[in-house]
Design an enzyme around this catalytic site. Structure first.
Site, short mmCIF file in Angstrom:
data_model
loop_
_atom_site.label_atom_id
_atom_site.label_comp_id
_atom_site.label_asym_id
_atom_site.label_seq_id
_atom_site.Cartn_x
_atom_site.Cartn_y
_atom_site.Cartn_z
N HIS A 40 -15.29 45.19 -25.98
CA HIS A 40 -15.48 43.67 -26.56
C HIS A 40 -14.30 43.21 -27.29
CE1 HIS A 40 -19.39 44.22 -24.99
NE2 HIS A 40 -19.81 45.52 -25.93
N THR A 41 -14.64 42.10 -28.10
CA THR A 41 -13.58 41.52 -29.11
C THR A 41 -13.26 42.59 -30.01
OG1 THR A 41 -14.47 39.53 -28.58
CG2 THR A 41 -12.92 39.65 -30.66
N GLN A 42 -12.09 42.90 -30.18
CA GLN A 42 -11.55 44.18 -31.20
C GLN A 42 -10.81 43.45 -32.25
OE1 GLN A 42 -11.71 48.02 -30.21
NE2 GLN A 42 -12.40 47.82 -28.26
#
Lengths: 282, 265, 258
Positions: A40-42
């Protein structure tokens, strides 16, 4: 030519070489020991910097500049980070711009849903009309909802990389200002600032409005002036800021949003006293 | 300074113009734990139970790092009762640690207590509520609510009841408990003043002859003063504690709430 | 020989375009004891007649407070009402959790309406055998809604469902114009009189067999039973004795009752 059915529709090995299966898991003849985990967005990519807001006697003023940065590159200079929701709520976004755009779409669909159920019954008098026409969703309701969205996403390890300020009027038409961030943390205060503004602008705003009682005495003009002054200080010191910004005032009369304000009366006289970065003294 | 920038600056955004951009995870392979789902919002809470009352208290500061988020972010919540204002509630929950988890926990417990009354037609007992809270916490054993909870109320006999928890639901009933940032400052003070640890009867002899003083439930005024003293002291020594002291006093008349300003520095 | 071939399930229309199972469910509502509801500009009131199965048993629950701003009154199968009220309670709490606001009465009513409708369109399902009056105050003011097993919902100024409720409705129709500007006390009295008109001659409203639910702009929805309603019963029906002859509306109501 290979006439076996297994080869139909595939690139020919004699021309293109054999298929590179290295990305496949071992069970399929590849090199990967297992499937990659879902990611996911990190980290945020295109970002907006600080959002500032301040309560005054009858409403709230909120501001954010129009810059979207790509790392240290000033990438987009016309990104509006204040999103009006209805007649009594505005959301200001700091952090990832794509997540802001996702949330904006979410808010739009929420607004459509809210207005889809048309007023029940007929309004017989002006009083009734006011009751029926008033937007159902107050800034407070909106903040509760957005905080739940943010908290849910962090719990799923798929955060929306934003810091939000939700401001406007609550269900009793009193000024409302609260924040929510990528962890789902929420709090409320007479003045608020996200990002760099938490360090630079918040001390200045707290001088204007140290507590709730002080906001009751604060005029709209004074509040707007304080916010504009803070935007200027941020432009002086925040390297990811710019001199064009949006400012919105929300009170009983509705939302007054200006999206192409320019910083005025800048004075860079202090700049020639700055020498290097920290350790340089010559 | 590093901690100041960690939260507001993109740590690995593209195109850093200076050399100090983090490089330690430039190696190939999946990167992990780039997102850490917790934070510490500071603050401290404490609870003391008496013969006919329970007092819970907490400061109202909310912090992240060296920043003060808000000077009024309550850590004490009424549980049960009617509607969003919890009118008529007789149970109070205090949570300190990660505020977002604290709020989520409060809402779950409150909803559960309201459903209990709807389904059973009576108020839940503190003892049952306490066990249920433990189950809620343990239910997230492998992704815990990062909070230290204290639950207060009156038991079936009308005596003060106080339950303290760890983040994964281990709990016990106690006379007093301090939690949060300044717990290590406050708890020893309570041990000494409430449970009379290291206090001996001056009339008894020396050495092995010394007789420990026996702790007894304290009167309400004494406890209120102890709480104030504990917090004014904690404010002096801990930067995450301050701004205001919120107290909730649960008696058979209901929950009485007070607010006292603390130092804002 | 006159066997009805179209009432075996709730998914088959009769050639006349009727769904008999749904109509039978509506009969179940008529078996329940009467409940009435009225709204004014400021208040919403529910009144219900409770029955006890036998002398020694307790009286059934007819009014259920769901959230602080509204409650329901039921006529028909009490167990079906409980399923619906549990659902309504959950939805109401969910609204408070996600948005921090009380659910709109129109909203909750259409949600149970949708639930009831699915029961009429799936083979093997049974329609709810209960009718509800949903009354209270939300962001858009006081409201009264009626819910039927068919899934039909209507908003009304006043309404009554259950056994012999026609008499209550007659009373309500006659006094319809007054309700809007009624005070809280007047509204309660109207509700009690409407309820009384539905009773058979040999029956009286007592503190044991009457339930009241009142919600208002400034007050939470609250249920009143037992000695709490003794005062209202006394004043309502004393007045009627005195003014009964003069007020022809209520006089005629009595005639119809026989």
């Amino acid at each position: 030519m290979n006439h076996f059915p297994e080869a139909w529709g595939r690139p020919r090995d004699d021309i293109y070489g054999s298929y590179n299966a290295s990305y496949l898991p071992q069970s399929r003849g590849g090199l990967q020991s297992h499937h990659q985990p879902t990611t996911h967005t990190q980290q945020p990519i295109v970002t907006g910097t600080s959002v500032l807001a301040l309560k005054f006697s009858t409403g709230v003023v909120i501001a954010a500049d129009n810059l979207a940065s790509y790392g240290s590159l000033a990438r987009f200079t016309d990104v509006h980070r204040l999103k009006p929701f209805n007649k009594r709520a505005v959301v200001g976004f700091g952090g990832d711009v794509s997540d802001m755009q996702y949330l904006d779409r979410l808010l739009n669909s929420l607004d459509v849903e809210e207005n889809y159920t048309s007023p029940t019954g007929d309004a017989k008098s002006d009083d009734d009309r006011a009751l029926v026409d008033a937007p159902l969703m107050s800034a407070k309701n909106l903040h509760t909802y957005l905080a739940k969205v943010m908290y849910k996403r962090r719990t799923d390890f798929n955060p929306l990389w934003n810091a939000l300020l939700v401001c406007g009027l609550d269900e009793k038409d009193q000024p409302f200002l609260a924040s929510a961030d990528l962890l789902g943390t929420t709090f409320s205060a007479p003045s608020m600032a996200t990002g760099f503004g938490a360090h630079l602008a918040q001390p200045l705003l707290r001088r204007v409005a140290p507590d709730e009682a002080a906001t009751q005495e604060l005029s709209k003009e004074k509040a707007v002036e304080a916010i504009k002054e803070c935007m200027k200080v941020l432009f002086y010191r925040d390297a990811r800021s710019m001199n064009e910004y949006s400012v919105a005032v929300i009170d009983q009369s509705g939302v007054e949003l200006k999206e192409d304000e320019k910083l005025e009366n800048q004075s860079w006289a202090f700049a020639d006293r700055i020498k290097g970065y920290g350790t340089q003294t010559v | 300074m590093a901690s100041l920038f960690q939260q507001s600056m993109p740590s690995t955004g593209p195109g850093y113009s200076f050399a100090s951009a983090p490089t330690h995870h430039s190696s190939s392979g999946p990167r992990q734990h780039a997102f850490y789902p917790y934070t510490d919002n500071g603050g401290s809470t404490l609870g003391i139970s008496g013969a006919t009352f329970t007092i819970l208290a907490g400061d109202t500061r909310s912090t992240s790092g060296y920043n003060i988020n808000s000077r009024y972010a309550p850590k004490l919540f009424r549980i049960g009762g009617d509607g969003p204002e919890n009118e008529g509630a007789r149970i109070v929950l205090s949570v300190v640690g990660f505020a977002a988890d604290g709020n989520a926990l409060k809402e779950r417990l409150d909803t559960m207590v309201k459903m209990y009354r709807y389904q059973h037609g009576k108020e839940i007992s503190v003892h049952a509520c306490a066990q249920r809270l433990s189950h809620i916490l343990y239910g997230k054993r492998f992704f815990p609510y990062y909070v230290t909870a204290i639950l207060g109320g009156l038991d079936d006999e009308g005596k003060g009841a106080l339950y303290s928890y760890d983040p994964v639901g281990s709990y016990e009933r106690e006379q007093c408990r301090a939690a949060g940032a300044a717990s290590s400052l406050i708890m020893p003070f309570l041990d000494n003043q409430v449970n009379l640890k290291n206090q001996y009867d001056p009339a008894s002899g020396e050495g092995l002859e010394k007789v420990m003083r026996v702790p007894e439930p304290l009167p309400q005024e004494t406890v209120e003063q102890l709480v104030r003293d504990a917090f004014t002291s904690a404010v002096e020594r801990h930067i995450e504690v301050g701004d205001g002291l919120q107290m909730m006093i649960i008696t058979k008349e209901g929950v009485q709430e007070t607010f006292t300003p603390l130092k804002k520095d | 020989m006159f066997r009805n071939n179209y009432d075996n399930d709730s998914v088959t229309f009769s050639p006349q375009g009727r769904i008999f199972q749904v109509e039978y469910a509506q009969e179940a509502v008529k078996q329940g004891s009467v409940v009435v509801g009225i709204v004014s500009k400021t208040h919403a009131v529910l009144a219900a007649l409770k029955r006890n199965a036998e002398e020694l048993s307790s009286y059934q629950r007819k009014i259920i407070p769901i959230d602080t701003h509204y409650g329901i009154a039921l006529a028909g199968l009490a167990s079906d009402a409980r399923v619906l009220s549990n659902f309504m309670k959950q939805q109401s709490l969910a609204s408070r959790l996600t948005y921090g606001r009380p659910i709109l009465l129109s909203d909750i009513t259409s949600r149970i309406g949708d639930r009831a409708q699915t029961n009429t369109q799936h083979y093997g399902k049974r329609p709810y055998g209960v009718g509800l009056l949903i009354a209270g105050v939300d962001a858009r003011g006081p409201h009264l809604f009626e819910f039927q097993p068919s899934g039909v919902t209507v908003e009304c100024v006043a309404g009554g469902i259950g056994a012999r409720s026609q008499m209550a409705r007659t009373y309500l129709e006659r006094n319809l114009d007054e309700f809007e500007n009624c005070s809280r006390e007047e509204l309660i009295k109207h509700a009690l009189r409407a309820l009384k008109d539905s009773l058979s001659q040999d029956k009286e409203l007592t503190v044991d067999n009457t339930s009241l639910g009142v919600g208002g702009m400034e007050e939470n929805f609250k249920m009143y039973e037992g000695q709490d309603i003794a005062g209202w019963l006394e004043t309502t029906f004393e007045n009627k004795q005195e003014g009964g002859q003069a007020a022809e509306g209520s006089g005629e109501g009595m005639e119809l009752d026989s």
